[in-house]
Write a protein that holds these residues in place. Structure first.
Motif, PDB file in Angstrom:
ATOM      1  N   MET A   1     -36.608 -20.885 -36.662  1.00  0.00           N
ATOM      2  CA  MET A   1     -36.542 -21.887 -35.624  1.00  0.00           C
ATOM      3  C   MET A   1     -35.690 -21.401 -34.452  1.00  0.00           C
ATOM      4  SD  MET A   1     -37.678 -24.773 -34.851  1.00  0.00           S
ATOM      5  CE  MET A   1     -37.419 -26.256 -33.986  1.00  0.00           C
ATOM      6  N   ARG A   2     -34.596 -20.733 -34.778  1.00  0.00           N
ATOM      7  CA  ARG A   2     -33.732 -20.214 -33.718  1.00  0.00           C
ATOM      8  C   ARG A   2     -34.448 -19.144 -32.901  1.00  0.00           C
ATOM      9  NH1 ARG A   2     -27.873 -19.553 -36.672  1.00  0.00           N
ATOM     10  NH2 ARG A   2     -27.674 -21.758 -37.236  1.00  0.00           N
ATOM     11  N   LEU A   3     -35.216 -18.312 -33.589  1.00  0.00           N
ATOM     12  CA  LEU A   3     -35.981 -17.278 -32.889  1.00  0.00           C
ATOM     13  C   LEU A   3     -36.985 -17.912 -31.938  1.00  0.00           C
ATOM     14  CD1 LEU A   3     -36.722 -14.268 -32.547  1.00  0.00           C
ATOM     15  CD2 LEU A   3     -38.358 -14.590 -34.396  1.00  0.00           C
ATOM     16  N   PHE A   4     -37.632 -18.973 -32.377  1.00  0.00           N
ATOM     17  CA  PHE A   4     -38.602 -19.677 -31.542  1.00  0.00           C
ATOM     18  C   PHE A   4     -37.929 -20.245 -30.295  1.00  0.00           C
ATOM     19  CE2 PHE A   4     -41.169 -23.506 -30.548  1.00  0.00           C
ATOM     20  CZ  PHE A   4     -42.342 -22.853 -30.206  1.00  0.00           C
ATOM     21  N   LEU A   5     -36.772 -20.871 -30.465  1.00  0.00           N
ATOM     22  CA  LEU A   5     -36.047 -21.408 -29.317  1.00  0.00           C
ATOM     23  C   LEU A   5     -35.595 -20.305 -28.369  1.00  0.00           C
ATOM     24  CD1 LEU A   5     -33.910 -24.226 -30.988  1.00  0.00           C
ATOM     25  CD2 LEU A   5     -35.835 -24.495 -29.432  1.00  0.00           C
ATOM     26  N   LEU A   6     -35.158 -19.193 -28.939  1.00  0.00           N
ATOM     27  CA  LEU A   6     -34.762 -18.061 -28.115  1.00  0.00           C
ATOM     28  C   LEU A   6     -35.948 -17.544 -27.300  1.00  0.00           C
ATOM     29  CD1 LEU A   6     -32.462 -16.058 -27.431  1.00  0.00           C
ATOM     30  CD2 LEU A   6     -33.353 -14.612 -29.268  1.00  0.00           C
ATOM     31  N   LEU A   7     -37.110 -17.457 -27.939  1.00  0.00           N
ATOM     32  CA  LEU A   7     -38.323 -17.006 -27.229  1.00  0.00           C
ATOM     33  C   LEU A   7     -38.716 -17.976 -26.121  1.00  0.00           C
ATOM     34  CD1 LEU A   7     -40.536 -15.616 -30.128  1.00  0.00           C
ATOM     35  CD2 LEU A   7     -39.356 -14.323 -28.351  1.00  0.00           C
ATOM     36  N   LEU A   8     -38.503 -19.261 -26.352  1.00  0.00           N
ATOM     37  CA  LEU A   8     -38.829 -20.252 -25.317  1.00  0.00           C
ATOM     38  C   LEU A   8     -37.939 -20.114 -24.089  1.00  0.00           C
ATOM     39  CD1 LEU A   8     -39.578 -23.541 -27.289  1.00  0.00           C
ATOM     40  CD2 LEU A   8     -41.159 -22.186 -25.941  1.00  0.00           C
ATOM     41  N   ILE A   9     -36.785 -19.519 -24.260  1.00  0.00           N
ATOM     42  CA  ILE A   9     -35.870 -19.329 -23.130  1.00  0.00           C
ATOM     43  C   ILE A   9     -36.030 -17.933 -22.524  1.00  0.00           C
ATOM     44  CG2 ILE A   9     -33.439 -19.187 -22.480  1.00  0.00           C
ATOM     45  CD1 ILE A   9     -32.940 -21.325 -24.702  1.00  0.00           C
ATOM     46  N   VAL A  10     -36.065 -16.914 -23.370  1.00  0.00           N
ATOM     47  CA  VAL A  10     -36.060 -15.536 -22.898  1.00  0.00           C
ATOM     48  C   VAL A  10     -37.389 -15.134 -22.265  1.00  0.00           C
ATOM     49  CG1 VAL A  10     -35.856 -13.127 -23.638  1.00  0.00           C
ATOM     50  CG2 VAL A  10     -34.257 -14.833 -24.497  1.00  0.00           C
ATOM     51  N   VAL A  11     -38.505 -15.448 -22.912  1.00  0.00           N
ATOM     52  CA  VAL A  11     -39.811 -15.003 -22.405  1.00  0.00           C
ATOM     53  C   VAL A  11     -40.107 -15.583 -21.020  1.00  0.00           C
ATOM     54  CG1 VAL A  11     -42.301 -15.052 -22.831  1.00  0.00           C
ATOM     55  CG2 VAL A  11     -40.729 -14.475 -24.679  1.00  0.00           C
ATOM     56  N   PRO A  12     -39.949 -16.880 -20.775  1.00  0.00           N
ATOM     57  CA  PRO A  12     -40.192 -17.365 -19.410  1.00  0.00           C
ATOM     58  C   PRO A  12     -39.252 -16.744 -18.384  1.00  0.00           C
ATOM     59  CG  PRO A  12     -40.198 -19.206 -20.927  1.00  0.00           C
ATOM     60  CD  PRO A  12     -39.736 -18.004 -21.696  1.00  0.00           C
ATOM     61  N   ALA A  13     -38.006 -16.498 -18.763  1.00  0.00           N
ATOM     62  CA  ALA A  13     -37.071 -15.855 -17.829  1.00  0.00           C
ATOM     63  C   ALA A  13     -37.532 -14.445 -17.492  1.00  0.00           C
ATOM     64  CB  ALA A  13     -35.668 -15.840 -18.427  1.00  0.00           C
ATOM     65  N   LEU A  14     -37.995 -13.714 -18.500  1.00  0.00           N
ATOM     66  CA  LEU A  14     -38.525 -12.375 -18.243  1.00  0.00           C
ATOM     67  C   LEU A  14     -39.769 -12.423 -17.366  1.00  0.00           C
ATOM     68  CD1 LEU A  14     -38.121 -10.671 -21.741  1.00  0.00           C
ATOM     69  CD2 LEU A  14     -36.899 -10.107 -19.646  1.00  0.00           C
ATOM     70  N   GLU A  15     -40.651 -13.391 -17.641  1.00  0.00           N
ATOM     71  CA  GLU A  15     -41.873 -13.549 -16.832  1.00  0.00           C
ATOM     72  C   GLU A  15     -41.517 -13.810 -15.368  1.00  0.00           C
ATOM     73  OE1 GLU A  15     -44.934 -13.002 -17.466  1.00  0.00           O
ATOM     74  OE2 GLU A  15     -45.393 -13.490 -19.535  1.00  0.00           O
ATOM     75  N   ILE A  16     -40.571 -14.691 -15.148  1.00  0.00           N
ATOM     76  CA  ILE A  16     -40.149 -15.000 -13.772  1.00  0.00           C
ATOM     77  C   ILE A  16     -39.560 -13.757 -13.111  1.00  0.00           C
ATOM     78  CG2 ILE A  16     -38.501 -16.330 -12.391  1.00  0.00           C
ATOM     79  CD1 ILE A  16     -38.960 -18.632 -14.425  1.00  0.00           C
ATOM     80  N   GLY A  17     -38.749 -13.031 -13.850  1.00  0.00           N
ATOM     81  CA  GLY A  17     -38.160 -11.808 -13.307  1.00  0.00           C
ATOM     82  C   GLY A  17     -39.213 -10.782 -12.918  1.00  0.00           C
ATOM     83  N   VAL A  18     -40.211 -10.587 -13.768  1.00  0.00           N
ATOM     84  CA  VAL A  18     -41.277  -9.629 -13.469  1.00  0.00           C
ATOM     85  C   VAL A  18     -42.105 -10.104 -12.279  1.00  0.00           C
ATOM     86  CG1 VAL A  18     -43.411  -8.581 -14.369  1.00  0.00           C
ATOM     87  CG2 VAL A  18     -41.372  -8.691 -15.806  1.00  0.00           C
ATOM     88  N   LEU A  19     -42.382 -11.403 -12.208  1.00  0.00           N
ATOM     89  CA  LEU A  19     -43.138 -11.926 -11.062  1.00  0.00           C
ATOM     90  C   LEU A  19     -42.369 -11.762  -9.754  1.00  0.00           C
ATOM     91  CD1 LEU A  19     -44.719 -15.141 -12.613  1.00  0.00           C
ATOM     92  CD2 LEU A  19     -45.922 -13.103 -11.845  1.00  0.00           C
ATOM     93  N   ILE A  20     -41.068 -12.011  -9.782  1.00  0.00           N
ATOM     94  CA  ILE A  20     -40.246 -11.831  -8.577  1.00  0.00           C
ATOM     95  C   ILE A  20     -40.233 -10.354  -8.178  1.00  0.00           C
ATOM     96  CG2 ILE A  20     -37.885 -11.915  -7.689  1.00  0.00           C
ATOM     97  CD1 ILE A  20     -37.550 -14.534  -9.303  1.00  0.00           C
ATOM     98  N   TRP A  21     -40.035  -9.476  -9.154  1.00  0.00           N
ATOM     99  CA  TRP A  21     -40.045  -8.043  -8.876  1.00  0.00           C
ATOM    100  C   TRP A  21     -41.386  -7.607  -8.291  1.00  0.00           C
ATOM    101  CZ3 TRP A  21     -43.192  -4.267 -10.993  1.00  0.00           C
ATOM    102  CH2 TRP A  21     -42.868  -2.958 -10.637  1.00  0.00           C
ATOM    103  N   SER A  22     -42.479  -8.094  -8.884  1.00  0.00           N
ATOM    104  CA  SER A  22     -43.814  -7.746  -8.392  1.00  0.00           C
ATOM    105  C   SER A  22     -44.024  -8.257  -6.976  1.00  0.00           C
ATOM    106  CB  SER A  22     -44.879  -8.322  -9.321  1.00  0.00           C
ATOM    107  OG  SER A  22     -46.169  -8.091  -8.809  1.00  0.00           O
ATOM    108  N   GLY A  23     -43.570  -9.465  -6.711  1.00  0.00           N
ATOM    109  CA  GLY A  23     -43.694 -10.027  -5.367  1.00  0.00           C
ATOM    110  C   GLY A  23     -42.934  -9.218  -4.340  1.00  0.00           C
ATOM    111  N   LYS A  24     -41.745  -8.752  -4.707  1.00  0.00           N
ATOM    112  CA  LYS A  24     -40.952  -7.933  -3.784  1.00  0.00           C
ATOM    113  C   LYS A  24     -41.556  -6.545  -3.611  1.00  0.00           C
ATOM    114  CE  LYS A  24     -36.424 -10.048  -4.390  1.00  0.00           C
ATOM    115  NZ  LYS A  24     -35.050  -9.860  -4.886  1.00  0.00           N
ATOM    116  N   THR A  25     -42.090  -5.993  -4.698  1.00  0.00           N
ATOM    117  CA  THR A  25     -42.614  -4.629  -4.660  1.00  0.00           C
ATOM    118  C   THR A  25     -43.983  -4.555  -3.981  1.00  0.00           C
ATOM    119  OG1 THR A  25     -41.432  -4.147  -6.708  1.00  0.00           O
ATOM    120  CG2 THR A  25     -43.168  -2.612  -6.062  1.00  0.00           C
ATOM    121  N   PHE A  26     -44.899  -5.426  -4.389  1.00  0.00           N
ATOM    122  CA  PHE A  26     -46.275  -5.351  -3.901  1.00  0.00           C
ATOM    123  C   PHE A  26     -46.585  -6.384  -2.826  1.00  0.00           C
ATOM    124  CE2 PHE A  26     -46.423  -4.060  -8.447  1.00  0.00           C
ATOM    125  CZ  PHE A  26     -46.643  -2.713  -8.243  1.00  0.00           C
ATOM    126  N   GLY A  27     -45.805  -7.428  -2.766  1.00  0.00           N
ATOM    127  CA  GLY A  27     -46.057  -8.506  -1.821  1.00  0.00           C
ATOM    128  C   GLY A  27     -46.605  -9.729  -2.531  1.00  0.00           C
TER     129      GLY A  27
END
Length: 128
Positions: A1-27
């Motif tokens: 259960m703790r792993l699931f909660l951690l994934l619910l927090i970490v994965v969206p944060a990583l997704e947002i980070g990659v999207l921001i990086w992609s937006g800055k890099t490629f537009g």
């Protein structure tokens, strides 16, 4: 259960980070178009792989063989298609890994172990 909660927090944060990086890099526009393209390509691939899996299951059942491998393929295609519906490059990557047959072959042994463990612990009940 703790792993699931951690994934619910970490994965969206990583997704947002990659999207921001992609937006800055490629537009902005190329990033949005890439997200749309992966969604369309993933939907087509999920549909194709899903239909192929259903066809294999029907062939196995018509021969009187229990389609165990094909059922795991079906689960992988379903989960992979769901990951491709979520916006983000990391979820798309994981979705494509589950949809493509060569990478799915590498993932299936781990899934079999997980399902066997669940069945042995009586976490999952299979009704025939």
């Amino acid at each position: 259960m703790r792993l699931f909660l951690l994934l619910l927090i970490v994965v969206p944060a990583l997704e947002i980070g990659v999207l921001i990086w992609s937006g800055k890099t490629f537009g902005l526009i190329p990033t949005i178009l890439l997200i749309i393209a992966t969604g369309i390509g993933g939907a087509y691939l999920a549909k194709y792989q899903g239909l192929m899996t259903v066809k294999k299951v029907q062939e196995q059942l018509s021969r009187g063989i229990m389609p165990g491998e094909e059922m795991i393929d079906g689960v992988c295609v379903l989960v992979g298609g769901c990951f491709l519906l979520a916006p983000g490059f990391l979820s798309d990557l994981f979705g494509f890994l589950l949809l493509l047959p060569p990478t799915r072959k590498m993932i299936k042994p781990g899934l079999k172990k997980m399902f066997t463990k669940w069945i042995d612990r009586n976490t999952v009940t299979i009704i025939r």
